[in-house]
Write an enzyme that holds these catalytic residues in place. Sequence first.
Site, PDB file in Angstrom:
ATOM      1  N   GLY A 167       4.138   8.092 -11.187  1.00  0.00           N
ATOM      2  CA  GLY A 167       3.013   8.646 -10.445  1.00  0.00           C
ATOM      3  C   GLY A 167       2.114   7.544  -9.917  1.00  0.00           C
ATOM      4  CB  ALA A 215      -0.946  -0.007   1.194  1.00  0.00           C
ATOM      5  CE  LYS A 250      10.555   1.731 -15.715  1.00  0.00           C
ATOM      6  NZ  LYS A 250      10.744   3.159 -15.364  1.00  0.00           N
ATOM      7  CB  SER A 273       3.257   6.178  -4.122  1.00  0.00           C
ATOM      8  OG  SER A 273       4.060   5.454  -5.021  1.00  0.00           O
ATOM      9  CD  GLU A 283       0.697  -1.883 -20.599  1.00  0.00           C
ATOM     10  OE1 GLU A 283       1.786  -1.299 -20.760  1.00  0.00           O
ATOM     11  OE2 GLU A 283       0.143  -2.576 -21.478  1.00  0.00           O
ATOM     12  CB  VAL A 303       7.436  -0.978 -19.342  1.00  0.00           C
ATOM     13  CG1 VAL A 303       8.146  -0.065 -20.345  1.00  0.00           C
ATOM     14  CG2 VAL A 303       8.283  -2.204 -19.053  1.00  0.00           C
TER      15      VAL A 303
END
Lengths: 438, 438
Positions: free
Chosen positions: A309, A14, A206, A16, A130, A133
């Site tokens: 983000g 839990a 990645k 960001s 998904e 990357v």
Amino acid sequence: MIEHRTLRVALLGAGSVGSQVARLLLDNTDELSERAGARLELAGIAVRDVNAPRDVELPQELLTTDAHELIVGADIVIELMGGIEPARTHIIEALQSGADVVTGNKALLASHGAEIFDAADQVGASVSYEASVAAAIPILRPLKDSLAGDHVRRIFGIVNGTTNYILDRMDREGADFDEVLADAQALGYAEADPTADVEGHDAAQKAAILASLAFHTNVPLEAVHCEGIASIDAAAIENAKNAGYVIKLLATCEQLPGEGADGEAISVRVYPALVDREHPLASVRGGNNAVYVEAAAAGPLMFYGAGAGGRETASAILGDVVSAARRHIAGGVGIGESARGDRPVAPIGRITTRYQITLDVADKQGVLATVANILSDGGVSIARLEQTIAEDETGANRARLVIGTHRAREQALSDTVENLAASDVVVRVVTVLRVEGE
Amino acid sequence: MIEHRTLRVALLGAGSVGSQVARLLLDNTDELSERAGARLELAGIAVRDVNAPRDVELPQELLTTDAHELIVGADIVIELMGGIEPARTHIIEALQSGADVVTGNKALLASHGAEIFDAADQVGASVSYEASVAAAIPILRPLKDSLAGDHVRRIFGIVNGTTNYILDRMDREGADFDEVLADAQALGYAEADPTADVEGHDAAQKAAILASLAFHTNVPLEAVHCEGIASIDAAAIENAKNAGYVIKLLATCEQLPGEGADGEAISVRVYPALVDREHPLASVRGGNNAVYVEAAAAGPLMFYGAGAGGRETASAILGDVVSAARRHIAGGVGIGESARGDRPVAPIGRITTRYQITLDVADKQGVLATVANILSDGGVSIARLEQTIAEDETGANRARLVIGTHRAREQALSDTVENLAASDVVVRVVTVLRVEGE
């Protein structure tokens, strides 16, 4: 609303991203359930400390420290703990108990992908990733599904937002690396320990994931050639600008032109490269990501969006959750990922590209001829050469050569650069940068 | 190689896309079959005339004029005939016989999508149509799957290559519309009858498909507001440039801000719009397409690539074929598309945006005040105003006003423009363009 049955969703982590996933799952349950064709019930959230402060408010009764209990009986397990262990153990456990797994754990996939895909295929479960990357940007599903009937030739990606933020500000402000990094840390764009980003390790993970999917093979992380951006200074950016380029940290995955046993070889590499300012990747600003894909039939494609983000990454996680739920409901077994081949990953010396070499040279007669001879002897052909005279720190005249080459084999180029460095007319090899995206 | 079974693929149509699909299916059978998890066998190609000349060479023995026979017994039917009939009848027949359908037929989907999705859901078959919007660019699958856990707010798309080619050349060369169109026709970028492209009908079909997927609803083609680019002349492009904009034909799909019963309303519209030159869409050149998607969690995303071309479109078709094959092999039934809602599509008068109004006005005292009063009375607030004096065709002085407005309701704006046109200080309303992408 269609609601055939309820699927129990277990969330591990839990932080960001995890807290945003939980919040969106709870807030949008009806909408997501309708799209999934099943009631998505958040069964619980495994955390290390149920009393730790969170980015967003979560129902206390959903928090538990017992990941194992949560996993048993879950239909879909979302792993957002990060790191290798205990994430790896939990994922294997989830798959073996028949759950579909959704994860954004690039470090784990880049290092233990084959093991995880095998475990999934053995029980006919799915692993979706998904979010691993380029955060919210749909890139893995397009590679796996949309381009399944095509032949990917090359991928160039800006897949690390921190380094793009730094390079972009250096490019726009003429600022130096350390200055912008410090600023980026203060603003939260870079971590206190920026090593994984700045040295290219995050982008390399990645790149391994992208290349594995695009070329239907297993690319071990160790096979990814990786250089960071710490050597890029304001002068390098300025030189690039003068020659019509911008410097970007690129993850490049490329099918090498076939020759004999190497015909199937690919190259997977991460380094700061020169990109033509007219190229679509050149205009990717700030912390954004973009992945440029060249396929045989489709031609060039670009996928662009936020590269980081909590909420942005949660979007990718939830897209995978809804898709996994649909699969879970539909029943049946899809084609797994363990059926991948093992294409050789060529060493960096095998690639062919153009280069820009910047040299500080002695300010005397015959220097140009000597440098030109060394390049010619090394089989490296000069496309463009610029000489400038500037004062160095001591006030003495310093001659600088910026040489753009035609396409050359990396091995020949690096041997030639060694010879340049050893020559008595060369004071210093300032930078050697590759040109990508042509 | 994994080869559980053979899937029979029927191809209807061998035009520029169909012939490329056939060629790629035949040339890459092993590779595609491996990815699909089943042997993909091209069972036949239905054409109108087996002796017609083709873009690429196809095995004569695969050609047939009997589409019906080909469809019966096929596992996957690829429809590339275009137009409504007989494509519609063939697709319904294929679905009813249990085949999965792949199509690129935007006209059919935009007008008969609901009927086709219902037919598919009734038998648990799938209809895939990635090629119907923006050719090779993966955009429908990302909307349907990758963003399934998110909430799409807006889509701006450059989805017609012909008009983008024309507008781009007008922007770069200062050339006029007719001139560039004639050139585009000579070069094969525009059809002999360019109506469907130039008047925006092609883009409107794609807008209906995009909006239906993004907002989980059925958007009837008639509900799409559609304006073409024929009114855009060199002067309009020049005015746009001076104000920092480029003119693009945009397909916009937008969730309108909720108010009462209209809270769920969406707007779907196609028109030439002003786009800030710094916006990623502004740099989409030539015949390329790009779709900009704003989702609640993911933020802005952009998908970019070739918007037309036989091979490029074939890439999207084959991606759908491989995915349909995987689904066919896996068994099970996915969530269909007929479960869509019916969100109201608002009339164009309901949208809110910024506008640029260009007026030829009388060259006398008090004109500005009169114009400003009409705008103010209409509730339209001026953000920016520029007055220029130029000679008209007769050599007389002509005053031109370029007015940039703040955000206004379209209905208020168009009423105000009517009042301006009726005013005796306004000689002519030259253009009214909307600003999008902000």
